[in-house]
Design an enzyme around this catalytic site. Sequence first.
Site, PDB file in Angstrom:
ATOM      1  N   GLU A 236       8.126  -1.986   9.978  1.00 48.84           N
ATOM      2  CA  GLU A 236       9.099  -2.166  11.068  1.00 48.84           C
ATOM      3  C   GLU A 236       9.113  -0.913  11.942  1.00 48.84           C
ATOM      4  OE1 GLU A 236      12.876  -3.286   9.418  1.00 48.84           O
ATOM      5  OE2 GLU A 236      12.028  -5.141   8.588  1.00 48.84           O
TER       6      GLU A 236
ATOM      7  N   ALA B 141      -5.381  -5.077  -1.066  1.00 49.21           N
ATOM      8  CA  ALA B 141      -5.963  -4.682   0.221  1.00 49.21           C
ATOM      9  C   ALA B 141      -6.462  -3.236   0.184  1.00 49.21           C
ATOM     10  CB  ALA B 141      -4.934  -4.863   1.327  1.00 49.21           C
TER      11      ALA B 141
ATOM     12  N   GLU C 230      -1.867   0.852   5.403  1.00 47.93           N
ATOM     13  CA  GLU C 230      -1.938   0.577   3.959  1.00 47.93           C
ATOM     14  C   GLU C 230      -1.528   1.797   3.139  1.00 47.93           C
ATOM     15  OE1 GLU C 230      -2.816  -2.244   2.429  1.00 47.93           O
ATOM     16  OE2 GLU C 230      -3.908  -3.414   3.915  1.00 47.93           O
TER      17      GLU C 230
HETATM   18  P1  TGC Z   1       9.601   2.352  -5.670  1.00 47.49           P
HETATM   19  O1  TGC Z   1      11.050   2.498  -6.056  1.00 47.49           O
HETATM   20  O2  TGC Z   1       8.613   3.326  -6.170  1.00 47.49           O
HETATM   21  O3  TGC Z   1       9.098   0.883  -6.120  1.00 47.49           O
HETATM   22  C1  TGC Z   1       9.844  -0.301  -5.818  1.00 47.49           C
HETATM   23  C2  TGC Z   1       9.326  -1.396  -6.725  1.00 47.49           C
HETATM   24  O4  TGC Z   1       7.957  -1.664  -6.420  1.00 47.49           O
HETATM   25  C3  TGC Z   1       7.143  -1.400  -7.582  1.00 47.49           C
HETATM   26  N1  TGC Z   1       5.899  -0.813  -7.103  1.00 47.49           N
HETATM   27  C4  TGC Z   1       4.741  -1.494  -7.086  1.00 47.49           C
HETATM   28  N2  TGC Z   1       4.446  -2.730  -7.505  1.00 47.49           N
HETATM   29  C5  TGC Z   1       3.175  -3.154  -7.329  1.00 47.49           C
HETATM   30  N3  TGC Z   1       2.229  -2.371  -6.778  1.00 47.49           N
HETATM   31  C6  TGC Z   1       2.498  -1.123  -6.335  1.00 47.49           C
HETATM   32  N4  TGC Z   1       1.538  -0.382  -5.758  1.00 47.49           N
HETATM   33  C7  TGC Z   1       3.807  -0.630  -6.488  1.00 47.49           C
HETATM   34  N5  TGC Z   1       4.425   0.544  -6.170  1.00 47.49           N
HETATM   35  C8  TGC Z   1       5.709   0.411  -6.554  1.00 47.49           C
HETATM   36  C9  TGC Z   1       7.951  -0.467  -8.444  1.00 47.49           C
HETATM   37  O5  TGC Z   1       7.560  -0.563  -9.793  1.00 47.49           O
HETATM   38  C10 TGC Z   1       9.344  -1.013  -8.206  1.00 47.49           C
HETATM   39  O6  TGC Z   1       9.467  -2.212  -8.956  1.00 47.49           O
HETATM   40  P2  TGC Z   1      10.895  -2.654  -9.570  1.00 47.49           P
HETATM   41  O7  TGC Z   1      10.596  -3.857 -10.410  1.00 47.49           O
HETATM   42  O8  TGC Z   1      11.394  -1.469 -10.357  1.00 47.49           O
HETATM   43  O9  TGC Z   1      11.772  -2.970  -8.378  1.00 47.49           O
HETATM   44  O10 TGC Z   1       9.556   2.217  -4.103  1.00 47.49           O
HETATM   45  P3  TGC Z   1       9.867   3.271  -2.972  1.00 47.49           P
HETATM   46  O11 TGC Z   1      10.860   2.628  -2.059  1.00 47.49           O
HETATM   47  O12 TGC Z   1      10.218   4.620  -3.546  1.00 47.49           O
HETATM   48  O13 TGC Z   1       8.471   3.356  -2.160  1.00 47.49           O
HETATM   49  C11 TGC Z   1       7.290   3.689  -2.830  1.00 47.49           C
HETATM   50  C12 TGC Z   1       6.097   3.893  -1.849  1.00 47.49           C
HETATM   51  C13 TGC Z   1       6.393   4.975  -0.856  1.00 47.49           C
HETATM   52  C14 TGC Z   1       4.928   4.332  -2.690  1.00 47.49           C
HETATM   53  C15 TGC Z   1       5.710   2.598  -1.146  1.00 47.49           C
HETATM   54  O14 TGC Z   1       6.760   2.027  -0.512  1.00 47.49           O
HETATM   55  C16 TGC Z   1       4.503   2.716  -0.251  1.00 47.49           C
HETATM   56  O15 TGC Z   1       3.417   2.464  -0.734  1.00 47.49           O
HETATM   57  N6  TGC Z   1       4.643   3.037   1.083  1.00 47.49           N
HETATM   58  C17 TGC Z   1       3.546   2.897   2.032  1.00 47.49           C
HETATM   59  C18 TGC Z   1       3.786   1.662   2.869  1.00 47.49           C
HETATM   60  C19 TGC Z   1       2.532   0.922   3.152  1.00 47.49           C
HETATM   61  O16 TGC Z   1       1.508   1.068   2.527  1.00 47.49           O
HETATM   62  N7  TGC Z   1       2.610   0.027   4.107  1.00 47.49           N
HETATM   63  C20 TGC Z   1       1.491  -0.810   4.445  1.00 47.49           C
HETATM   64  C21 TGC Z   1       1.890  -1.912   5.410  1.00 47.49           C
HETATM   65  S1  TGC Z   1       0.689  -3.195   5.475  1.00 47.49           S
HETATM   66  C22 TGC Z   1      -0.599  -2.540   6.322  1.00 47.49           C
HETATM   67  O17 TGC Z   1      -0.664  -1.410   6.649  1.00 47.49           O
HETATM   68  C23 TGC Z   1      -1.685  -3.480   6.611  1.00 47.49           C
HETATM   69  S2  TGC Z   1      -2.984  -2.855   7.516  1.00 47.49           S
HETATM   70  C24 TGC Z   1      -4.070  -4.100   7.211  1.00 47.49           C
HETATM   71  C25 TGC Z   1      -5.358  -4.032   7.876  1.00 47.49           C
HETATM   72  O18 TGC Z   1      -5.425  -4.192   9.125  1.00 47.49           O
HETATM   73  O19 TGC Z   1      -6.383  -3.881   7.150  1.00 47.49           O
HETATM   74  P1  FAD Z   2       5.634   7.130   9.243  1.00 47.59           P
HETATM   75  O1  FAD Z   2       6.045   6.489   7.968  1.00 47.59           O
HETATM   76  O2  FAD Z   2       6.695   7.374  10.263  1.00 47.59           O
HETATM   77  O3  FAD Z   2       4.904   8.489   8.894  1.00 47.59           O
HETATM   78  C1  FAD Z   2       4.695   9.534   9.857  1.00 47.59           C
HETATM   79  C2  FAD Z   2       4.134  10.745   9.112  1.00 47.59           C
HETATM   80  O4  FAD Z   2       5.090  11.195   8.143  1.00 47.59           O
HETATM   81  C3  FAD Z   2       2.862  10.411   8.322  1.00 47.59           C
HETATM   82  O5  FAD Z   2       1.958  11.481   8.398  1.00 47.59           O
HETATM   83  C4  FAD Z   2       3.353  10.264   6.897  1.00 47.59           C
HETATM   84  O6  FAD Z   2       2.350  10.559   5.930  1.00 47.59           O
HETATM   85  C5  FAD Z   2       4.493  11.271   6.861  1.00 47.59           C
HETATM   86  N1  FAD Z   2       5.483  10.960   5.829  1.00 47.59           N
HETATM   87  C6  FAD Z   2       6.280   9.860   5.744  1.00 47.59           C
HETATM   88  N2  FAD Z   2       7.031   9.897   4.640  1.00 47.59           N
HETATM   89  C7  FAD Z   2       6.708  11.042   4.004  1.00 47.59           C
HETATM   90  C8  FAD Z   2       7.129  11.653   2.780  1.00 47.59           C
HETATM   91  N3  FAD Z   2       8.020  11.087   1.978  1.00 47.59           N
HETATM   92  N4  FAD Z   2       6.572  12.834   2.429  1.00 47.59           N
HETATM   93  C9  FAD Z   2       5.630  13.423   3.223  1.00 47.59           C
HETATM   94  N5  FAD Z   2       5.199  12.905   4.389  1.00 47.59           N
HETATM   95  C10 FAD Z   2       5.722  11.717   4.760  1.00 47.59           C
HETATM   96  N6  FAD Z   2       1.718  -2.836   8.830  1.00 47.59           N
HETATM   97  C11 FAD Z   2       1.942  -4.109   8.387  1.00 47.59           C
HETATM   98  O7  FAD Z   2       2.969  -4.405   7.785  1.00 47.59           O
HETATM   99  N7  FAD Z   2       1.009  -5.086   8.596  1.00 47.59           N
HETATM  100  C12 FAD Z   2      -0.151  -4.851   9.251  1.00 47.59           C
HETATM  101  O8  FAD Z   2      -0.984  -5.758   9.404  1.00 47.59           O
HETATM  102  C13 FAD Z   2      -0.397  -3.536   9.762  1.00 47.59           C
HETATM  103  N8  FAD Z   2      -1.513  -3.271  10.493  1.00 47.59           N
HETATM  104  C14 FAD Z   2      -1.646  -2.044  11.116  1.00 47.59           C
HETATM  105  C15 FAD Z   2      -2.688  -1.829  12.023  1.00 47.59           C
HETATM  106  C16 FAD Z   2      -2.804  -0.608  12.687  1.00 47.59           C
HETATM  107  C17 FAD Z   2      -3.868  -0.413  13.703  1.00 47.59           C
HETATM  108  C18 FAD Z   2      -1.901   0.449  12.393  1.00 47.59           C
HETATM  109  C19 FAD Z   2      -2.010   1.778  13.058  1.00 47.59           C
HETATM  110  C20 FAD Z   2      -0.874   0.233  11.485  1.00 47.59           C
HETATM  111  C21 FAD Z   2      -0.728  -1.011  10.848  1.00 47.59           C
HETATM  112  N9  FAD Z   2       0.351  -1.257   9.991  1.00 47.59           N
HETATM  113  C22 FAD Z   2       0.583  -2.536   9.514  1.00 47.59           C
HETATM  114  C23 FAD Z   2       1.398  -0.249   9.814  1.00 47.59           C
HETATM  115  C24 FAD Z   2       1.006   0.863   8.849  1.00 47.59           C
HETATM  116  O9  FAD Z   2       1.050   0.416   7.531  1.00 47.59           O
HETATM  117  C25 FAD Z   2       1.976   2.021   9.081  1.00 47.59           C
HETATM  118  O10 FAD Z   2       1.616   2.614  10.325  1.00 47.59           O
HETATM  119  C26 FAD Z   2       1.908   3.054   7.959  1.00 47.59           C
HETATM  120  O11 FAD Z   2       2.427   2.525   6.765  1.00 47.59           O
HETATM  121  C27 FAD Z   2       2.698   4.360   8.335  1.00 47.59           C
HETATM  122  O12 FAD Z   2       3.931   4.064   8.851  1.00 47.59           O
HETATM  123  P2  FAD Z   2       4.409   4.779  10.242  1.00 47.59           P
HETATM  124  O13 FAD Z   2       3.333   4.540  11.233  1.00 47.59           O
HETATM  125  O14 FAD Z   2       5.769   4.261  10.533  1.00 47.59           O
HETATM  126  O15 FAD Z   2       4.444   6.307   9.928  1.00 47.59           O
END
Ligand code: TGC
Ligand code: FAD
Length: 393
Positions: free
Chosen positions: A140, A250, A371
Site C-alpha cells: 500500500e 516468488a 518481494e
Molecule cells: P511477523 O510478526 O514476523 O509474522 C507475521 C506472521 O507471518 C508469519 N511469517 C511467515 N509465514 C510464511 N512465510 C514467511 N516468509 C513468513 N514470515 C513471517 C509469522 O510466523 C507470523 O505468523 P503467525 O501465525 O504467528 O501470525 O511479521 P512482521 O509484521 O514483523 O513482518 C515481517 C517481515 C518484515 C519479514 C515481512 O512483513 C516482510 O517480509 N516484509 C517485506 C514485504 C514484502 O516482501 N512485500 C512484497 C510485496 S509483493 C511484491 O513485491 C511482488 S513483486 C512481484 C514481481 O513483479 O515479480
Molecule cells: P519502504 O518499505 O518504504 O522502504 C524504504 C527503505 O527503508 C528501504 O531501503 C527499506 O529497506 C528500508 N526499511 C524499511 N523498513 C526497515 C527496517 N525495519 N529496518 C531497516 N530498513 C528498513 N507489491 C505488491 O504487493 N505486488 C506487486 O505485484 C508488486 N510489484 C512491484 C513492482 C515494482 C516495479 C516495484 C518497484 C515494487 C512492487 N511491489 C509490489 C512493491 C514492493 O514489494 C515494495 O516496493 C517493497 O516491499 C518495499 O516497500 P516500499 O517501496 O514501500 O519501501
Amino acid sequence: MAKDRFQAPDYYLIDELLTDEHKLIRDSAREWVKREVSPIIEDACQKAEFPKHLIKGLAEVGAFGPYIPTEYGGGGLDQISYGLIMQELERGDSGIRSTASVQSSLVMYPIYTYGTEEQRKKYLPKLATGQWMGCFGLTEPDHGSNPGGMVTNIKDKGSHYLLNGAKMWISNAPFADIAVVWAKDEEGTIRGLIVERGMKGFTTPETHGKWSLRASATGELVFDNVEVPKENLLPNVKGLKGPLGCLNSARYGIAWGALGAAMDCYDSALRYSKERKQFGRPIGGFQLQQKKLAEMLTEITKGQLLVWRLGKLKNENRATPAQISMAKRNNVYTALWCAREARQIHGGMGITGEYPIMRHMMNLESVITYEGTHDIHLLITGMDITGENAFGG
Ligand code: TGC
Ligand code: FAD
C-alpha cells in the site's frame, strides 16, 4: 539489439546435477526466449510497453504454474524446473519473469493453497493457459516493508464483503483479469480475496515514468466500496502468513531468475572482452578486465549452487523462509553487481540498447526492492540466527 548469442556459463558442471527433464525444460525456455523475447525486448523497454503477445508463448513454455498439479492445468513439475524456467525468462528480461512469477506464485499458488475446490477449478486452468491474467495486491502507499500495517479493509455485509482501500506498485495490474487482494476484516485479521475486473468500484490506474522494469506493466488497485461475493474469499488462511507464504514461492523463483540476468551480463561481457581491441590487443587480455570477469563468474557459480541446493530442500518441503531470503538477497545483489561490472567492460557501448546490460541493471534496481528489500532480507537472516527482531515497532 545485436543478435542473441547467449551461452550459459556452467563453470562447476552444474548441468550434471540436473535430470534430463530439467535440461529439456530449461532448453526449451531458453530457445523460446532467444526466438521470441530477445528480438523485441529492447524496443518494448524503450517504449515502456508490456509485450502482451508473449502471454500465449509464456503459457506454452510452462511458465504459468509450473509446480501446480496437472489436474488444474499446471505443469506438475518440481521446484528446480520452476527455478530453471524463471532463470531463462529473466535472462531475457526481469519484467517478463515478473509477469510469470506473479501469475504462478502470487496468484495461482494462493488460489491452489488457500482456495476452495470450486475456486481452484474456476480460476487455475484459465490462469495456466494465460486466458486470464492475475495480479497480487499486498503493498500500500504507506505500507511497503511493513505489510502488517495495511489499512485496506473488508466489512461483512451478509450477502457480500464491502472492500475499500488502495494498493500500489502492483505488477500486471493494468491488464489483469483478477487480483488476489489482502485486506483486514473487522477484527483486524488479514484475509485474501479474489477481486475480478469489472466489479463496480474497482479500478487499476497504470504507473508511468518508471526507469526500471519498463517491459512490465505496473499499476495501482483502487477499491471504492467494491462488493465482493462471499465465495471469492480464500477461506483456508488467516493472517500475514497468507501473503508471506506466497512470497516464499516468488522469492525462491527470483533467486533463480536474477542469476539468469547475471549470466546474460557475464556472457555478453566475456564475448565483448574477446572482440574489443584497445592498445593493439583484446581488452580481455588486461588484468583489470580479467579480474572483473573472474569475480563475476565466481559469484554466479556460488549463486547457482545456492539455488540448486535450495531447490532440493524445497522439493522435500524443508526450505525455510529464512533460507529463501538469503538466496533472494544474495543472488539479486550478485546480479546487480555483475551488471555494473559488465557495464564497465562494455565501455561506452554498455549504456546502449545494442547490449542487454543497462536494461538488466535498471530492471534489477526493482528486483532488489520488491518481494522484500535487500535490507529486509538481511534482517530476516539476522532474526533467524540471533532470535532477536530488529525490524522495530
Ligand atoms: P511477523 O510478526 O514476523 O509474522 C507475521 C506472521 O507471518 C508469519 N511469517 C511467515 N509465514 C510464511 N512465510 C514467511 N516468509 C513468513 N514470515 C513471517 C509469522 O510466523 C507470523 O505468523 P503467525 O501465525 O504467528 O501470525 O511479521 P512482521 O509484521 O514483523 O513482518 C515481517 C517481515 C518484515 C519479514 C515481512 O512483513 C516482510 O517480509 N516484509 C517485506 C514485504 C514484502 O516482501 N512485500 C512484497 C510485496 S509483493 C511484491 O513485491 C511482488 S513483486 C512481484 C514481481 O513483479 O515479480
Ligand atoms: P519502504 O518499505 O518504504 O522502504 C524504504 C527503505 O527503508 C528501504 O531501503 C527499506 O529497506 C528500508 N526499511 C524499511 N523498513 C526497515 C527496517 N525495519 N529496518 C531497516 N530498513 C528498513 N507489491 C505488491 O504487493 N505486488 C506487486 O505485484 C508488486 N510489484 C512491484 C513492482 C515494482 C516495479 C516495484 C518497484 C515494487 C512492487 N511491489 C509490489 C512493491 C514492493 O514489494 C515494495 O516496493 C517493497 O516491499 C518495499 O516497500 P516500499 O517501496 O514501500 O519501501
